[in-house]
Enzyme design. Sequence first.
Site, PDB file in Angstrom:
ATOM      1  CD  GLU A  59      12.770  27.845  89.458  1.00 40.71           C
ATOM      2  OE1 GLU A  59      12.261  28.860  89.983  1.00 40.71           O
ATOM      3  OE2 GLU A  59      12.110  26.862  89.093  1.00 40.71           O
TER       4      GLU A  59
ATOM      5  CG  ASN B 143       1.117  20.768  84.288  1.00 39.94           C
ATOM      6  OD1 ASN B 143       0.023  20.573  83.760  1.00 39.94           O
ATOM      7  ND2 ASN B 143       1.663  21.960  84.396  1.00 39.94           N
TER       8      ASN B 143
ATOM      9  CG  HIS C 231       5.074  33.189  90.900  1.00 32.39           C
ATOM     10  ND1 HIS C 231       4.801  32.276  89.921  1.00 32.39           N
ATOM     11  CD2 HIS C 231       5.917  32.569  91.752  1.00 32.39           C
ATOM     12  CE1 HIS C 231       5.442  31.144  90.185  1.00 32.39           C
ATOM     13  NE2 HIS C 231       6.123  31.302  91.300  1.00 32.39           N
TER      14      HIS C 231
ATOM     15  CD1 TRP D 226       8.614  21.930  78.185  1.00 32.60           C
ATOM     16  CD2 TRP D 226       8.878  23.562  79.703  1.00 32.60           C
ATOM     17  NE1 TRP D 226       7.416  22.502  78.428  1.00 32.60           N
ATOM     18  CE2 TRP D 226       7.547  23.511  79.355  1.00 32.60           C
ATOM     19  CE3 TRP D 226       9.297  24.542  80.615  1.00 32.60           C
ATOM     20  CZ2 TRP D 226       6.593  24.366  79.873  1.00 32.60           C
ATOM     21  CZ3 TRP D 226       8.356  25.397  81.149  1.00 32.60           C
ATOM     22  CH2 TRP D 226       7.017  25.298  80.773  1.00 32.60           C
TER      23      TRP D 226
ATOM     24  CE1 TYR E 131       4.645  27.661  80.984  1.00 30.13           C
ATOM     25  CE2 TYR E 131       6.415  28.244  82.494  1.00 30.13           C
ATOM     26  CZ  TYR E 131       5.263  27.532  82.205  1.00 30.13           C
ATOM     27  OH  TYR E 131       4.723  26.700  83.146  1.00 30.13           O
TER      28      TYR E 131
ATOM     29  CG  HIS F 274      10.503  28.554  82.963  1.00 32.37           C
ATOM     30  ND1 HIS F 274      10.088  29.860  83.123  1.00 32.37           N
ATOM     31  CD2 HIS F 274       9.831  27.830  83.878  1.00 32.37           C
ATOM     32  CE1 HIS F 274       9.184  29.902  84.088  1.00 32.37           C
ATOM     33  NE2 HIS F 274       9.020  28.696  84.566  1.00 32.37           N
TER      34      HIS F 274
ATOM     35  NE  ARG G 183       8.590  32.821  88.859  1.00 31.43           N
ATOM     36  CZ  ARG G 183       8.105  31.785  88.164  1.00 31.43           C
ATOM     37  NH1 ARG G 183       8.563  30.558  88.379  1.00 31.43           N
ATOM     38  NH2 ARG G 183       7.155  31.944  87.278  1.00 31.43           N
TER      39      ARG G 183
ATOM     40  CD  GLU H 237      10.128  23.884  88.053  1.00 32.17           C
ATOM     41  OE1 GLU H 237      10.180  24.797  88.876  1.00 32.17           O
ATOM     42  OE2 GLU H 237       9.499  23.963  86.994  1.00 32.17           O
TER      43      GLU H 237
ATOM     44  CG  ASP I   6       2.105  22.285  87.874  1.00 26.32           C
ATOM     45  OD1 ASP I   6       2.414  23.477  87.689  1.00 26.32           O
ATOM     46  OD2 ASP I   6       2.935  21.381  88.032  1.00 26.32           O
TER      47      ASP I   6
ATOM     48  CD  GLU J  35       7.317  28.191  92.478  1.00 24.58           C
ATOM     49  OE1 GLU J  35       7.645  26.992  92.504  1.00 24.58           O
ATOM     50  OE2 GLU J  35       7.205  28.844  91.433  1.00 24.58           O
TER      51      GLU J  35
HETATM   52  C1  CS2 Z   1       7.707  26.909  87.244  1.00 23.95           C
HETATM   53  C2  CS2 Z   1       6.442  26.143  87.023  1.00 23.95           C
HETATM   54  O1  CS2 Z   1       6.936  27.359  89.420  1.00 23.95           O
HETATM   55  C3  CS2 Z   1       7.917  27.245  88.706  1.00 23.95           C
HETATM   56  O2  CS2 Z   1       9.048  27.435  89.101  1.00 23.95           O
HETATM   57  O3  CS2 Z   1       8.833  26.441  86.653  1.00 23.95           O
HETATM   58  O4  CS2 Z   1       5.472  27.064  86.714  1.00 23.95           O
HETATM   59  C4  CS2 Z   1       6.440  25.086  85.939  1.00 23.95           C
HETATM   60  O5  CS2 Z   1       6.560  25.662  84.704  1.00 23.95           O
HETATM   61  C5  CS2 Z   1       5.220  24.243  86.046  1.00 23.95           C
HETATM   62  O6  CS2 Z   1       5.128  23.712  87.331  1.00 23.95           O
HETATM   63  C6  CS2 Z   1       5.220  23.142  85.011  1.00 23.95           C
HETATM   64  O7  CS2 Z   1       4.359  22.135  85.350  1.00 23.95           O
HETATM   65 MG    MG Z   2      10.546  26.742  87.870  1.00 22.23          MG
END
Ligand code: CS2
Ligand code: MG
Length: 405
Positions: free
Chosen positions: A238, A37, A122, A405, A159, A214, A147, A264, A318, A341
Site C-alpha cells: 500500500e 484527521n 493490523h 507523508w 509511524y 505510507h 497487515r 486513502e 480516524d 481494513e
Molecule cells: C493508514 C492510516 O490505515 C492506514 O492505512 O495509512 O493509519 C493513516 O495513517 C491515517 O488514517 C491518517 O489519518
Molecule cells: Mg494507509
Amino acid sequence: MKIKDIKILVTCPGRNFVTVKVVTDEGIYGLGDATLNGREMAVATCLEEHVAPCLIGRDPQNIEDIWQYLYKGVYWRRGPIGMAAIAAIDMALWDIKGKIAGLPVYQLLGGRSRKAATLYAHANGESIDETLDNAAALMEDGFKAIRLQSAIPGLPVTYGVLGDKKDYFELQGNRPLPPEEEWSTKKYFNLVIELFERARERLGDDIHLLHDVHSRLTPIEAARLGKLLEPYDLMFLEDACIAENQESYKLVRNHTTTPLAIGETYNSIWDCKELIENQWIDYIRTAATHAGGITGLRRIIDFAGIHDVKSAPHGAPDLSPICFAAHIHLNIWAPNFGIQEYVGPGNEEMQRIFKHNIKVEDGMAFVSDAPGLGVEFDEEAAAEFPYKRSYLPVSRLEDGTMWHW
Ligand code: CS2
Ligand code: MG
C-alpha cells in the site's frame, strides 16, 4: 419530506470525530461521518457555515441532486474539506432513505454479492518478533489477512508503532503540535525485507499478508521494494509512493508483480482515474468519508470494476463507525470488493457514543439488517468528550529535509 435541521457534532473519545445529523420534518434522521484527521474543525465549519444553510427545506430523498448541487454547484470543486462535508451529508441521506424504505443501505445499492466482508487486521511491533507475535494472536482470533508493520531499527520512532505511547495525543504531550519523525529509506529496506522473510517462516503460506509504506519511497524505490517482496506473496503493497503524477505507478507496475494499493487520501474519481483505467493498481483504497460519501465511493468502485481493480476501503481509527458501517454496506454489494481494513471496535467511550450491530467473526464483518446504515449516535455521551486539537506526525529525512507523508 423536508430537511429541518443539520447538526454538526464534534467529539473526542480518545480521538476526534465529526458527525453530521440531518433531521427531517417527519422525525426521521440520518447520520454521516465528516472526520478529517488533523483538520476536523475545517470540515465542521464548512458544514456549519456553508453547506447546512443551503440544504434546509430541501427534500432529503433527492440524494443525487443534492450531491451534484454540492459538487458542481460550488466554484471550488473537490479537495479534502469540501468532499468530506459532501460525504457526511450524503451518508446521512442514504441513512434516511433506508429508514423511509425500511431497508438496510446495501439493499438499496442492489443487494448482496457475498455473505460477509473479509477484513484485514493490523499487527504492529517494536521488533519483528513482537509484530509476528501479534500477527499469530490475530490468526488465532480467525483473521485471514494481516497487515505487518514493525519499528525501524536505528530510527527513534516509526509511524504507526507507538511504543509505550498510547496514542498520538500522548506523543504530542501538552503541546499539541505535529510530532516530527525521522525517515531513512536505507534503514527501512533492511527491516522490511527481513520482516516478510521471517513472517512467511513463522506464519506459513496460507495467511494473506499486507504492508503500508505510507508513501515514503520514490517511484523507483517503490518498484525495487515490490520486486524484493515478490517471494513473500503480499496481498498488496500500500502507498508505495505518492501518485500526484499518476503515471509514476506505470514505472512501479512495470517492474513488479506485487499487487499495488493506493487511495486513502483521494477525494474523487479524478485523483485515481488514470491509475484505474491504465490498470496500474490492483486495489483502490478510497473511503466514503473522504471521497464524497456512498454516492462518490460507489461511482469509484463501479469504475474500478470495469478495469479489474478491487475495492479495499480505508479503515483506520480516524474514520468513525458511521463510515465503517457505510463501507460494510458497500462491501456487501460491490461485485469487485477486495478487502476491508479493520482496527477493532474502538475504546469503551467510542462504543458508548456510536452503537451498531455489525458482527465481526472469523475475520469477517457481517452487515446489520437494520434500516439505513444501522448506527446510533448518543449525543449526551458525545458531549462528555469535547474536541481536542491534535495532529498527525510529519516526516523528515535524517538531515532535516521535509519528506513525504
Ligand atoms: C493508514 C492510516 O490505515 C492506514 O492505512 O495509512 O493509519 C493513516 O495513517 C491515517 O488514517 C491518517 O489519518
Ligand atoms: Mg494507509
